[in-house]
Design a protein around this motif. Structure first.
Motif, short mmCIF file in Angstrom:
data_model
loop_
_atom_site.label_atom_id
_atom_site.label_comp_id
_atom_site.label_asym_id
_atom_site.label_seq_id
_atom_site.Cartn_x
_atom_site.Cartn_y
_atom_site.Cartn_z
N ILE A 41 11.60 -1.41 -7.46
CA ILE A 41 10.33 -2.03 -7.86
C ILE A 41 9.32 -1.96 -6.71
O ILE A 41 8.13 -1.74 -6.94
CB ILE A 41 10.55 -3.46 -8.35
N GLY A 42 9.78 -2.15 -5.48
CA GLY A 42 8.89 -2.01 -4.34
C GLY A 42 8.29 -0.62 -4.25
O GLY A 42 7.08 -0.45 -4.03
N ILE A 43 9.11 0.40 -4.45
CA ILE A 43 8.63 1.77 -4.42
C ILE A 43 7.67 2.03 -5.57
O ILE A 43 6.63 2.70 -5.41
CB ILE A 43 9.83 2.75 -4.46
N GLN A 44 7.98 1.51 -6.75
CA GLN A 44 7.10 1.70 -7.89
C GLN A 44 5.76 1.00 -7.70
O GLN A 44 4.72 1.53 -8.10
CB GLN A 44 7.79 1.19 -9.16
N LEU A 45 5.78 -0.18 -7.08
CA LEU A 45 4.51 -0.86 -6.80
C LEU A 45 3.66 -0.08 -5.80
O LEU A 45 2.43 0.00 -5.94
CB LEU A 45 4.77 -2.27 -6.28
N ILE A 46 4.30 0.52 -4.81
CA ILE A 46 3.57 1.35 -3.85
C ILE A 46 2.94 2.55 -4.56
O ILE A 46 1.78 2.88 -4.32
CB ILE A 46 4.51 1.80 -2.72
N SER A 47 3.69 3.16 -5.46
CA SER A 47 3.11 4.30 -6.19
C SER A 47 2.00 3.87 -7.14
O SER A 47 1.01 4.58 -7.32
CB SER A 47 4.21 5.05 -6.96
N LEU A 48 2.13 2.68 -7.72
CA LEU A 48 1.07 2.17 -8.59
C LEU A 48 -0.21 1.88 -7.80
O LEU A 48 -1.31 2.21 -8.25
CB LEU A 48 1.55 0.91 -9.31
N ILE A 49 -0.06 1.32 -6.61
CA ILE A 49 -1.23 1.07 -5.76
C ILE A 49 -1.85 2.39 -5.33
O ILE A 49 -3.07 2.52 -5.28
CB ILE A 49 -0.83 0.20 -4.55
N ALA A 50 -1.03 3.40 -5.04
CA ALA A 50 -1.56 4.72 -4.68
C ALA A 50 -2.33 5.32 -5.84
O ALA A 50 -3.40 5.94 -5.64
CB ALA A 50 -0.42 5.64 -4.26
N LEU A 51 -1.84 5.15 -7.05
CA LEU A 51 -2.58 5.64 -8.21
C LEU A 51 -3.91 4.93 -8.38
O LEU A 51 -4.92 5.55 -8.71
CB LEU A 51 -1.74 5.49 -9.48
N PHE A 52 -3.93 3.62 -8.12
CA PHE A 52 -5.20 2.90 -8.19
C PHE A 52 -6.17 3.36 -7.11
O PHE A 52 -7.37 3.40 -7.33
CB PHE A 52 -4.98 1.39 -8.11
N CYS A 53 -5.63 3.70 -5.93
CA CYS A 53 -6.50 4.25 -4.89
C CYS A 53 -7.13 5.56 -5.34
O CYS A 53 -8.31 5.82 -5.08
CB CYS A 53 -5.72 4.48 -3.61
N ILE A 54 -6.36 6.39 -6.03
CA ILE A 54 -6.89 7.65 -6.51
C ILE A 54 -7.89 7.42 -7.63
O ILE A 54 -8.96 8.04 -7.67
CB ILE A 54 -5.73 8.57 -6.98
N ILE A 55 -7.57 6.52 -8.56
CA ILE A 55 -8.46 6.26 -9.70
C ILE A 55 -9.78 5.67 -9.22
O ILE A 55 -10.86 6.08 -9.66
CB ILE A 55 -7.78 5.31 -10.71
N LEU A 56 -9.72 4.72 -8.27
CA LEU A 56 -10.93 4.06 -7.79
C LEU A 56 -11.63 4.84 -6.68
O LEU A 56 -12.72 4.46 -6.25
CB LEU A 56 -10.61 2.65 -7.30
N ASN A 57 -11.00 5.92 -6.20
CA ASN A 57 -11.55 6.78 -5.15
C ASN A 57 -11.88 5.96 -3.89
O ASN A 57 -12.99 5.99 -3.38
CB ASN A 57 -12.78 7.53 -5.64
N THR A 58 -10.88 5.23 -3.41
CA THR A 58 -11.06 4.38 -2.23
C THR A 58 -9.82 4.43 -1.35
O THR A 58 -8.75 4.81 -1.80
CB THR A 58 -11.34 2.92 -2.65
N ASN A 59 -10.00 4.06 -0.10
CA ASN A 59 -8.88 3.96 0.84
C ASN A 59 -8.59 2.51 1.20
O ASN A 59 -7.87 2.24 2.15
CB ASN A 59 -9.21 4.73 2.12
N ALA A 60 -9.13 1.59 0.44
CA ALA A 60 -9.05 0.17 0.80
C ALA A 60 -7.64 -0.40 0.68
O ALA A 60 -7.33 -1.40 1.32
CB ALA A 60 -10.00 -0.64 -0.09
N PHE A 61 -6.78 0.21 -0.10
CA PHE A 61 -5.46 -0.37 -0.36
C PHE A 61 -4.35 0.29 0.43
O PHE A 61 -3.17 0.01 0.20
CB PHE A 61 -5.14 -0.28 -1.85
N ILE A 62 -4.69 1.16 1.38
CA ILE A 62 -3.67 1.84 2.16
C ILE A 62 -2.86 0.84 3.00
O ILE A 62 -1.64 0.93 3.08
CB ILE A 62 -4.31 2.92 3.06
N GLU A 63 -3.54 -0.13 3.59
CA GLU A 63 -2.84 -1.15 4.38
C GLU A 63 -1.92 -2.00 3.50
O GLU A 63 -0.84 -2.42 3.93
CB GLU A 63 -3.84 -2.05 5.11
#
Length: 95
Positions: A41-63
């Protein structure tokens, strides 16, 4: 346009896989299976946040992704140690 649809579809599929993994946590046959499901689930949440970074075109969630990865790793190690020895923090190391 078509890429946004693909990214949103991927986010929905990752969300569904998180729900399926939650089932494994509650109905897991053994404790190690549940610990692995928590790590997944931790890995899946990281991938979900990465997808949101791509969708929103931002780097704000990398940290946030890095912090979640560190916490998931520490949680997995703590649960594994608890399963193995019954305690997480040993107080009598020198004895």
């Amino acid at each position: 346009m078509i890429l946004n649809i693909i990214y949103i579809t991927a986010a929905v599929l990752v969300t569904l896989s998180i729900l399926i993994t939650l089932y494994r946590i509650f109905k897991g046959p053994s404790m190690p299976d549940r610990v692995i499901a928590l790590d997944v689930i931790g890995i899946q949440l990281i991938s979900l946040i990465a997808l949101f970074c791509i969708i929103l075109n931002t780097n704000a969630f990398i940290e946030v992704m890095l912090l979640l990865a560190i916490l998931a790793f520490i949680g997995t190690v703590a649960f594994a140690k608890y399963i193995e020895k019954g305690v997480v923090i040993e107080h009598d190391r020198d004895r």
